[in-house]
Design a protein around this motif. Structure first.
Motif, PDB file in Angstrom:
ATOM      1  N   GLY A  37       0.731  -1.405  -0.161  1.00 32.26           N
ATOM      2  CA  GLY A  37       0.155   0.066  -0.017  1.00 32.26           C
ATOM      3  C   GLY A  37       0.680   1.279   0.012  1.00 32.26           C
ATOM      4  N   ARG A  38       0.008   1.983  -0.497  1.00 34.30           N
ATOM      5  CA  ARG A  38       0.777   3.867  -0.053  1.00 34.30           C
ATOM      6  C   ARG A  38       1.101   4.288   1.549  1.00 34.30           C
ATOM      7  NH1 ARG A  38      -2.511   7.254  -4.136  1.00 34.30           N
ATOM      8  NH2 ARG A  38      -1.748   6.728  -6.443  1.00 34.30           N
ATOM      9  N   GLU A  39       2.752   4.630   1.520  1.00 31.53           N
ATOM     10  CA  GLU A  39       3.301   5.057   2.158  1.00 31.53           C
ATOM     11  C   GLU A  39       3.593   6.059   2.636  1.00 31.53           C
ATOM     12  OE1 GLU A  39       7.483   3.647   4.352  1.00 31.53           O
ATOM     13  OE2 GLU A  39       7.226   3.187   3.004  1.00 31.53           O
ATOM     14  N   PHE A  40       3.360   7.250   3.529  1.00 33.88           N
ATOM     15  CA  PHE A  40       4.104   8.118   3.825  1.00 33.88           C
ATOM     16  C   PHE A  40       5.018   8.925   3.987  1.00 33.88           C
ATOM     17  CE2 PHE A  40       3.708  12.418   5.426  1.00 33.88           C
ATOM     18  CZ  PHE A  40       4.449  12.975   6.339  1.00 33.88           C
ATOM     19  N   VAL A  41       5.594   9.456   3.291  1.00 26.71           N
ATOM     20  CA  VAL A  41       7.227   9.805   3.847  1.00 26.71           C
ATOM     21  C   VAL A  41       7.604  10.787   4.527  1.00 26.71           C
ATOM     22  CG1 VAL A  41       9.353  10.017   1.995  1.00 26.71           C
ATOM     23  CG2 VAL A  41       7.757   8.110   1.277  1.00 26.71           C
ATOM     24  N   ALA A  42       7.662  12.169   3.697  1.00 32.37           N
ATOM     25  CA  ALA A  42       7.460  13.526   4.302  1.00 32.37           C
ATOM     26  C   ALA A  42       6.242  14.205   4.041  1.00 32.37           C
ATOM     27  CB  ALA A  42       8.455  13.609   4.031  1.00 32.37           C
ATOM     28  N   SER A  43       6.477  15.534   4.940  1.00 28.36           N
ATOM     29  CA  SER A  43       5.252  16.713   4.292  1.00 28.36           C
ATOM     30  C   SER A  43       5.689  17.982   4.745  1.00 28.36           C
ATOM     31  CB  SER A  43       4.109  16.210   4.460  1.00 28.36           C
ATOM     32  OG  SER A  43       3.827  16.154   5.449  1.00 28.36           O
ATOM     33  N   THR A  44       4.941  18.931   3.906  1.00 28.03           N
ATOM     34  CA  THR A  44       6.215  20.965   4.236  1.00 28.03           C
ATOM     35  C   THR A  44       4.138  21.257   4.196  1.00 28.03           C
ATOM     36  OG1 THR A  44       7.386  22.253   4.079  1.00 28.03           O
ATOM     37  CG2 THR A  44       6.680  20.827   2.520  1.00 28.03           C
ATOM     38  N   ARG A  45       4.352  22.172   4.839  1.00 23.29           N
ATOM     39  CA  ARG A  45       3.089  23.184   4.648  1.00 23.29           C
ATOM     40  C   ARG A  45       3.950  24.124   4.137  1.00 23.29           C
ATOM     41  NH1 ARG A  45      -1.062  22.412   8.093  1.00 23.29           N
ATOM     42  NH2 ARG A  45      -0.579  21.232  10.044  1.00 23.29           N
ATOM     43  N   TRP A  46       2.734  24.845   3.506  1.00 20.54           N
ATOM     44  CA  TRP A  46       2.697  25.219   1.929  1.00 20.54           C
ATOM     45  C   TRP A  46       4.018  26.711   2.178  1.00 20.54           C
ATOM     46  CZ3 TRP A  46       4.049  24.737  -2.650  1.00 20.54           C
ATOM     47  CH2 TRP A  46       4.579  25.493  -3.391  1.00 20.54           C
ATOM     48  N   ASN A  47       3.351  27.241   3.564  1.00 19.27           N
ATOM     49  CA  ASN A  47       2.862  28.870   3.764  1.00 19.27           C
ATOM     50  C   ASN A  47       4.300  28.365   5.146  1.00 19.27           C
ATOM     51  OD1 ASN A  47       2.890  30.494   1.945  1.00 19.27           O
ATOM     52  ND2 ASN A  47       1.343  31.392   3.083  1.00 19.27           N
ATOM     53  N   ASP A  48       4.877  27.715   5.897  1.00 20.88           N
ATOM     54  CA  ASP A  48       5.356  27.183   6.704  1.00 20.88           C
ATOM     55  C   ASP A  48       6.851  26.494   6.945  1.00 20.88           C
ATOM     56  OD1 ASP A  48       3.608  26.677   9.934  1.00 20.88           O
ATOM     57  OD2 ASP A  48       6.357  26.224   9.482  1.00 20.88           O
ATOM     58  N   PRO A  49       7.375  26.522   7.032  1.00 22.24           N
ATOM     59  CA  PRO A  49       9.115  25.928   6.645  1.00 22.24           C
ATOM     60  C   PRO A  49       9.323  24.320   8.386  1.00 22.24           C
ATOM     61  CG  PRO A  49       9.417  27.790   8.332  1.00 22.24           C
ATOM     62  CD  PRO A  49       8.238  28.354   7.556  1.00 22.24           C
ATOM     63  N   ARG A  50       8.139  24.006   8.055  1.00 20.05           N
ATOM     64  CA  ARG A  50       7.516  23.187   8.932  1.00 20.05           C
ATOM     65  C   ARG A  50       8.191  21.902   7.906  1.00 20.05           C
ATOM     66  NH1 ARG A  50       3.124  23.622  14.164  1.00 20.05           N
ATOM     67  NH2 ARG A  50       2.591  24.871  12.165  1.00 20.05           N
ATOM     68  N   THR A  51       8.441  20.858   8.685  1.00 21.72           N
ATOM     69  CA  THR A  51       8.843  19.468   7.948  1.00 21.72           C
ATOM     70  C   THR A  51       8.288  18.185   9.091  1.00 21.72           C
ATOM     71  OG1 THR A  51      10.780  19.801   8.897  1.00 21.72           O
ATOM     72  CG2 THR A  51      10.118  20.196   6.146  1.00 21.72           C
ATOM     73  N   ALA A  77       1.269  15.225  -2.887  1.00 23.36           N
ATOM     74  CA  ALA A  77       0.092  14.601  -2.540  1.00 23.36           C
ATOM     75  C   ALA A  77      -0.424  16.093  -1.413  1.00 23.36           C
ATOM     76  CB  ALA A  77      -0.007  13.224  -2.476  1.00 23.36           C
ATOM     77  N   ARG A  78      -1.022  16.635  -2.040  1.00 22.74           N
ATOM     78  CA  ARG A  78      -1.757  18.018  -2.038  1.00 22.74           C
ATOM     79  C   ARG A  78      -3.080  17.699  -0.082  1.00 22.74           C
ATOM     80  NH1 ARG A  78      -5.957  22.410  -3.273  1.00 22.74           N
ATOM     81  NH2 ARG A  78      -7.219  21.320  -2.496  1.00 22.74           N
ATOM     82  N   GLY A  79      -2.677  17.769   0.478  1.00 21.07           N
ATOM     83  CA  GLY A  79      -4.019  17.895   1.646  1.00 21.07           C
ATOM     84  C   GLY A  79      -3.695  18.940   2.552  1.00 21.07           C
ATOM     85  N   THR A  80      -4.541  19.074   3.851  1.00 20.86           N
ATOM     86  CA  THR A  80      -4.841  19.839   4.156  1.00 20.86           C
ATOM     87  C   THR A  80      -4.359  19.178   6.012  1.00 20.86           C
ATOM     88  OG1 THR A  80      -6.955  18.842   5.151  1.00 20.86           O
ATOM     89  CG2 THR A  80      -7.119  20.488   3.500  1.00 20.86           C
ATOM     90  N   SER A  81      -3.787  18.672   6.343  1.00 20.16           N
ATOM     91  CA  SER A  81      -3.161  18.110   7.523  1.00 20.16           C
ATOM     92  C   SER A  81      -1.973  16.934   6.773  1.00 20.16           C
ATOM     93  CB  SER A  81      -4.071  16.744   8.426  1.00 20.16           C
ATOM     94  OG  SER A  81      -4.149  15.725   7.604  1.00 20.16           O
ATOM     95  N   PRO A  82      -0.710  16.886   7.992  1.00 20.13           N
ATOM     96  CA  PRO A  82       0.235  16.666   7.220  1.00 20.13           C
ATOM     97  C   PRO A  82       0.957  14.799   7.267  1.00 20.13           C
ATOM     98  CG  PRO A  82       0.515  17.806   9.794  1.00 20.13           C
ATOM     99  CD  PRO A  82      -0.835  17.423   9.452  1.00 20.13           C
ATOM    100  N   TYR A  83       0.031  14.492   7.872  1.00 21.17           N
ATOM    101  CA  TYR A  83       0.315  12.903   7.745  1.00 21.17           C
ATOM    102  C   TYR A  83      -0.883  11.925   6.858  1.00 21.17           C
ATOM    103  CZ  TYR A  83       3.977  13.994  11.427  1.00 21.17           C
ATOM    104  OH  TYR A  83       4.762  14.133  11.974  1.00 21.17           O
ATOM    105  N   SER A  84      -1.205  13.068   6.669  1.00 28.56           N
ATOM    106  CA  SER A  84      -3.020  11.882   5.698  1.00 28.56           C
ATOM    107  C   SER A  84      -4.082  13.333   5.495  1.00 28.56           C
ATOM    108  CB  SER A  84      -3.928  11.157   7.173  1.00 28.56           C
ATOM    109  OG  SER A  84      -4.387  12.033   8.409  1.00 28.56           O
ATOM    110  N   ASP A  85      -4.938  12.451   4.979  1.00 25.15           N
ATOM    111  CA  ASP A  85      -5.593  12.994   4.146  1.00 25.15           C
ATOM    112  C   ASP A  85      -5.732  14.135   2.637  1.00 25.15           C
ATOM    113  OD1 ASP A  85      -7.565  13.908   7.715  1.00 25.15           O
ATOM    114  OD2 ASP A  85      -8.002  12.506   6.342  1.00 25.15           O
ATOM    115  N   TRP A  86      -4.922  12.960   2.545  1.00 19.37           N
ATOM    116  CA  TRP A  86      -4.559  13.850   0.633  1.00 19.37           C
ATOM    117  C   TRP A  86      -6.014  13.619  -0.361  1.00 19.37           C
ATOM    118  CZ3 TRP A  86       0.017  15.630   2.337  1.00 19.37           C
ATOM    119  CH2 TRP A  86       0.676  15.244   3.104  1.00 19.37           C
ATOM    120  N   THR A  87      -5.810  15.214  -0.862  1.00 22.92           N
ATOM    121  CA  THR A  87      -7.311  15.604  -1.590  1.00 22.92           C
ATOM    122  C   THR A  87      -6.712  15.114  -2.981  1.00 22.92           C
ATOM    123  OG1 THR A  87      -7.179  17.167  -1.292  1.00 22.92           O
ATOM    124  CG2 THR A  87      -8.628  15.588   0.410  1.00 22.92           C
ATOM    125  N   VAL A  88      -5.299  15.646  -3.455  1.00 25.64           N
ATOM    126  CA  VAL A  88      -4.985  15.784  -5.252  1.00 25.64           C
ATOM    127  C   VAL A  88      -3.813  15.135  -5.480  1.00 25.64           C
ATOM    128  CG1 VAL A  88      -4.389  17.320  -6.346  1.00 25.64           C
ATOM    129  CG2 VAL A  88      -6.077  18.222  -4.972  1.00 25.64           C
TER     130      VAL A  88
END
Length: 119
Positions: free
Chosen positions: A44-58, A97-108
């Motif tokens: 299955g798909r596995e989360f690797v990494a994410s970052t907020r578009w307007n925030d440098p947090r990773t 992928a694009r979402g609204t939370s760092p680890y899940s809920d990917w919509t695009v």
């Protein structure tokens, strides 16, 4: 309508490093999160990494922390994923992928880019 286009995949040697790119077009809001996920053959798909578009947090998967780096260049509308010390287990399709939370809920999702690690 947001579009995500990945690039940079290919055949690499174990131990090498690789940088993947995700070019973003369309509207991205400050609340959006851009992430990388991967899917190994038969898994299955596995989360690797994410970052907020307007925030440098990773944010990183615990299993990959220290070996991957996510970054973004807003001037180029691009999100990058660097993977160091590649192993055979890194083989798979990598998705942006694009979402609204760092680890899940990917919509695009992008179409994915194949990474194959050889020994």
């Amino acid at each position: 309508q947001v579009q995500l286009v990945e690039s940079g995949g290919g055949l690499v040697q174990a131990g090498d490093s690789l940088t993947l790119s995700c070019t973003v077009s369309g509207r991205i809001y400050s609340s959006h999160v851009l992430g990388w996920l991967r899917q190994a053959p038969g898994k299955g798909r596995e989360f690797v990494a994410s970052t907020r578009w307007n925030d440098p947090r990773t944010y990183y998967a615990d299993s990959l922390k220290g070996r991957v780096t996510i970054s973004r260049d807003k001037a180029k509308n691009t999100v990058y994923l660097q993977i160091h010390r590649l192993t055979l287990e890194d083989t798979g399709v990598y998705y942006c992928a694009r979402g609204t939370s760092p680890y899940s809920d990917w919509t695009v999702w992008g179409q994915g880019t194949q990474v194959t690690v050889s020994s």
